[in-house]
Design a protein around this motif. Structure first.
Motif, PDB file in Angstrom:
ATOM      1  N   ILE A 126      26.037   7.270  11.099  1.00 20.32           N
ATOM      2  CA  ILE A 126      25.694   6.978  12.484  1.00 20.32           C
ATOM      3  C   ILE A 126      25.176   5.546  12.554  1.00 20.32           C
ATOM      4  O   ILE A 126      24.251   5.179  11.827  1.00 20.32           O
ATOM      5  N   ALA A 127      25.758   4.742  13.417  1.00 20.92           N
ATOM      6  CA  ALA A 127      25.326   3.346  13.547  1.00 20.92           C
ATOM      7  C   ALA A 127      23.990   3.252  14.273  1.00 20.92           C
ATOM      8  O   ALA A 127      23.699   4.039  15.178  1.00 20.92           O
ATOM      9  N   GLY A 128      23.195   2.269  13.873  1.00 20.50           N
ATOM     10  CA  GLY A 128      21.954   1.991  14.575  1.00 20.50           C
ATOM     11  C   GLY A 128      22.200   1.138  15.804  1.00 20.50           C
ATOM     12  O   GLY A 128      23.319   0.651  16.037  1.00 20.50           O
ATOM     13  N   ASN A 129      21.145   0.946  16.597  1.00 21.75           N
ATOM     14  CA  ASN A 129      21.255   0.183  17.832  1.00 21.75           C
ATOM     15  C   ASN A 129      20.236  -0.942  17.936  1.00 21.75           C
ATOM     16  O   ASN A 129      20.387  -1.815  18.790  1.00 21.75           O
ATOM     17  N   ASP A 130      19.211  -0.929  17.105  1.00 18.30           N
ATOM     18  CA  ASP A 130      18.066  -1.806  17.308  1.00 18.30           C
ATOM     19  C   ASP A 130      17.935  -2.865  16.222  1.00 18.30           C
ATOM     20  O   ASP A 130      18.040  -2.572  15.023  1.00 18.30           O
ATOM     21  N   MET A 131      17.663  -4.105  16.642  1.00 20.09           N
ATOM     22  CA  MET A 131      17.287  -5.155  15.710  1.00 20.09           C
ATOM     23  C   MET A 131      15.840  -4.930  15.274  1.00 20.09           C
ATOM     24  O   MET A 131      15.027  -4.405  16.046  1.00 20.09           O
ATOM     25  N   VAL A 132      15.528  -5.345  14.049  1.00 19.70           N
ATOM     26  CA  VAL A 132      14.191  -5.106  13.512  1.00 19.70           C
ATOM     27  C   VAL A 132      13.662  -6.365  12.840  1.00 19.70           C
ATOM     28  O   VAL A 132      14.344  -6.962  11.997  1.00 19.70           O
ATOM     29  N   VAL A 133      12.453  -6.768  13.203  1.00 22.75           N
ATOM     30  CA  VAL A 133      11.731  -7.823  12.513  1.00 22.75           C
ATOM     31  C   VAL A 133      10.341  -7.295  12.173  1.00 22.75           C
ATOM     32  O   VAL A 133       9.830  -6.399  12.850  1.00 22.75           O
ATOM     33  N   GLU A 134       9.747  -7.843  11.124  1.00 19.92           N
ATOM     34  CA  GLU A 134       8.435  -7.378  10.690  1.00 19.92           C
ATOM     35  C   GLU A 134       7.659  -8.537  10.082  1.00 19.92           C
ATOM     36  O   GLU A 134       8.175  -9.271   9.230  1.00 19.92           O
ATOM     37  N   ASP A 135       6.417  -8.696  10.508  1.00 18.37           N
ATOM     38  CA  ASP A 135       5.541  -9.692   9.901  1.00 18.37           C
ATOM     39  C   ASP A 135       5.086  -9.217   8.530  1.00 18.37           C
ATOM     40  O   ASP A 135       4.826  -8.022   8.328  1.00 18.37           O
ATOM     41  N   SER A 136       4.988 -10.158   7.603  1.00 15.10           N
ATOM     42  CA  SER A 136       4.607  -9.815   6.229  1.00 15.10           C
ATOM     43  C   SER A 136       3.966 -11.030   5.583  1.00 15.10           C
ATOM     44  O   SER A 136       4.027 -12.143   6.132  1.00 15.10           O
ATOM     45  N   PRO A 137       3.387 -10.875   4.405  1.00 11.62           N
ATOM     46  CA  PRO A 137       2.834 -12.033   3.688  1.00 11.62           C
ATOM     47  C   PRO A 137       3.908 -13.046   3.281  1.00 11.62           C
ATOM     48  O   PRO A 137       3.591 -14.181   2.932  1.00 11.62           O
ATOM     49  N   HIS A 179       0.827  -1.208   0.000  1.00 10.51           N
ATOM     50  CA  HIS A 179       0.000   0.000   0.000  1.00 10.51           C
ATOM     51  C   HIS A 179       0.864   1.262   0.000  1.00 10.51           C
ATOM     52  O   HIS A 179       0.333   2.376   0.081  1.00 10.51           O
ATOM     53  N   GLY A 180       2.170   1.066  -0.061  1.00 14.12           N
ATOM     54  CA  GLY A 180       3.077   2.201  -0.083  1.00 14.12           C
ATOM     55  C   GLY A 180       3.398   2.756   1.285  1.00 14.12           C
ATOM     56  O   GLY A 180       3.959   3.859   1.395  1.00 14.12           O
ATOM     57  N   ASN A 181       3.074   2.005   2.340  1.00 15.07           N
ATOM     58  CA  ASN A 181       3.358   2.453   3.703  1.00 15.07           C
ATOM     59  C   ASN A 181       4.692   1.901   4.191  1.00 15.07           C
ATOM     60  O   ASN A 181       5.002   0.731   3.945  1.00 15.07           O
ATOM     61  N   ILE A 182       5.461   2.722   4.884  1.00 14.91           N
ATOM     62  CA  ILE A 182       6.699   2.248   5.515  1.00 14.91           C
ATOM     63  C   ILE A 182       6.323   1.415   6.731  1.00 14.91           C
ATOM     64  O   ILE A 182       5.689   1.902   7.660  1.00 14.91           O
ATOM     65  N   ARG A 183       6.697   0.136   6.700  1.00 15.31           N
ATOM     66  CA  ARG A 183       6.347  -0.777   7.785  1.00 15.31           C
ATOM     67  C   ARG A 183       7.439  -0.869   8.842  1.00 15.31           C
ATOM     68  O   ARG A 183       7.146  -1.048  10.026  1.00 15.31           O
ATOM     69  N   SER A 184       8.699  -0.794   8.426  1.00 12.81           N
ATOM     70  CA  SER A 184       9.815  -0.889   9.367  1.00 12.81           C
ATOM     71  C   SER A 184      11.029  -0.177   8.795  1.00 12.81           C
ATOM     72  O   SER A 184      11.171  -0.061   7.572  1.00 12.81           O
ATOM     73  N   THR A 185      11.891   0.283   9.691  1.00 18.32           N
ATOM     74  CA  THR A 185      13.185   0.843   9.293  1.00 18.32           C
ATOM     75  C   THR A 185      14.261   0.267  10.201  1.00 18.32           C
ATOM     76  O   THR A 185      14.112   0.240  11.421  1.00 18.32           O
ATOM     77  N   TYR A 186      15.316  -0.195   9.579  1.00 20.93           N
ATOM     78  CA  TYR A 186      16.470  -0.726  10.322  1.00 20.93           C
ATOM     79  C   TYR A 186      17.695   0.089   9.938  1.00 20.93           C
ATOM     80  O   TYR A 186      18.037   0.206   8.758  1.00 20.93           O
ATOM     81  N   ARG A 187      18.357   0.640  10.926  1.00 17.14           N
ATOM     82  CA  ARG A 187      19.573   1.415  10.685  1.00 17.14           C
ATOM     83  C   ARG A 187      20.780   0.520  10.941  1.00 17.14           C
ATOM     84  O   ARG A 187      20.921  -0.036  12.022  1.00 17.14           O
TER      85      ARG A 187
END
Length: 285
Positions: free
Chosen positions: A140-151, A110-118
C-alpha cells in the motif's frame, strides 16, 4: 573554518539481507557497534534491512505492526547503543493479509520511534534486461511527506524508488526545510549501474542538502540481486564517503557540517530565485 559545534558524525550501512530475521539482526547489531565505535550519532540501514524474501509472498508472512517484536528488537538496539537508527523499508503489516507498507522508521537514541514514512512511489517496472517487479501488488503506497528534527539536522525521509521523483525532494527542502535527505535502498543491479550515483548527486545539488544513501548489495536469493554503492553526499554534490567495495558488508562514516549547508545556500540562493508552480505560461496560451 568548520565549527565543531555545527558538525555531527553519521554512518551509512551496506549489507546483503536474506530471508532470515535472526541473521539480519545479527549483521545489523555488528554494524551498529561499528558505527558507535566510530562516534556516529546516526546509522542509516538500507531498505529491507530486517528481511528480504526469497519467494513470492514471503515478506507478507513476516510483516508486523510497528509495536511488534521485530521492530522492538531494533528499538532496544538503538537504546542500548545510544544511537539514532534510520530503518529504511520495514515490512509493516498492512490493512489486510495481502498487503503491507514499505515503511521507513526513524528511531532515536532512547529507543523511541520518532517518525514513520510509508513509501509513496511503488516500483512497478519491467527492468530492461532484468526481472519484472510489481510492488503495488502487495504494498500500500503512503501519502504523506515526513521530516523530523534530530541532532543530525532536519531529516527528510524517503525510500529507494522515490529517488526518481525530484518533486518529493524539492518539497522536503523548500516547503519543509530539510537539511539531510535519507535514501535507504535496494536498487536493482541494472538500474543501479546506470542511474544510482547520478540521481543521488542530482538530489543533493538541486536541494542543497546532504544525502545519505544506505544500499543493499549482492545476491539475496536466486531471484534477487541488489546494486551496492553506499554513499554520503554533501550539499555541493561531492561524495564525502563511499564504501570502497560495492559487494562488502560494512559502514561508511562522514561528518555532517550544518554550517556548510548554510554556506552553500547563502552563496547560491536558489530558494530565493525559485518560481512557484504556475508561474510559467505555455506557448499555446
Amino acid at each position: 573554518m568548520t565549527s565543531m559545534a555545527n558538525t555531527v558524525r553519521v554512518a551509512a550501512a551496506q549489507m546483503t539481507s536474506i530471508n532470515d530475521l535472526a541473521s539480519n539482526f545479527h549483521t545489523c547489531s555488528r554494524l551498529v557497534k561499528e558505527a558507535t565505535s566510530a562516534g556516529a550519532k546516526l546509522l542509516c540501514l538500507p531498505e529491507n534491512f530486517s528481511f528480504v524474501g526469497a519467494r513470492d509472498g514471503e515478506s507478507l508472512t513476516i510483516a508486523e505492526s510497528l509495536d511488534g517484536p521485530i521492530l522492538k528488537r531494533y528499538c532496544s538496539l538503538a537504546r542500548e547503543s545510544k544511537i539514532w537508527l534510520s530503518l529504511g523499508g520495514f515490512q509493516e503489516k498492512g490493512p489486510d493479509d495481502a498487503h503491507l507498507c514499505n515503511t521507513h522508521v526513524l528511531v532515536d537514541d532512547h529507543g523511541n520511534i520518532r517518525s514513520t514514512y510509508r513509501k509513496i512511489h511503488l516500483f512497478d517496472v519491467d527492468v530492461p534486461g532484468g526481472a519484472v517487479y510489481k510492488e503495488s501488488s502487495f504494498t500500500i503506497a503512503g501519502n504523506d511527506m515526513v521530516v523530523e528534527d534530530s541532532p543530525i539536522g532536519r531529516l527528510g525521509l524517503t525510500v529507494c524508488y522515490d529517488l526518481r521523483f525530484p518533486d518529493l525532494y524539492q518539497q522536503l527542502r523548500f516547503q519543509h526545510e530539510a537539511q539531510v535527505l535519507l535514501v535507504p535502498a535496494a536498487f536493482t543491479k541494472t538500474t543501479g549501474e546506470a542511474h544510482w550515483e547520478i540521481l543521488l548527486r542530482a538530489r543533493a545539488i538541486e536541494t542543497q542538502c546532504y544525502v545519505i544513501a544506505a544500499a543493499q548489495t549482492g545476491r539475496h536469493s536466486e531471484k534477487r540481486e541488489s546494486y551496492g554503492d553506499t554513499l554520503i553526499i554533501d550539499p555541493w554534490g561531492s561524495i564525502v564517503a563511499r564504501l570502497p567495495d560495492r559487494l562488502s558488508t560494512g559502514i561508511v562514516v562522514a561528518d555532517i557540517d550544518l554550517s556548510f549547508i548554510d554556506a552553500v545556500r547563502t552563496k547560491m540562493p536558489i530558494s530565493e530565485h525559485r518560481k512557484p508552480f504556475g508561474y510559467w505560461k505555455s506557448a499555446s496560451q
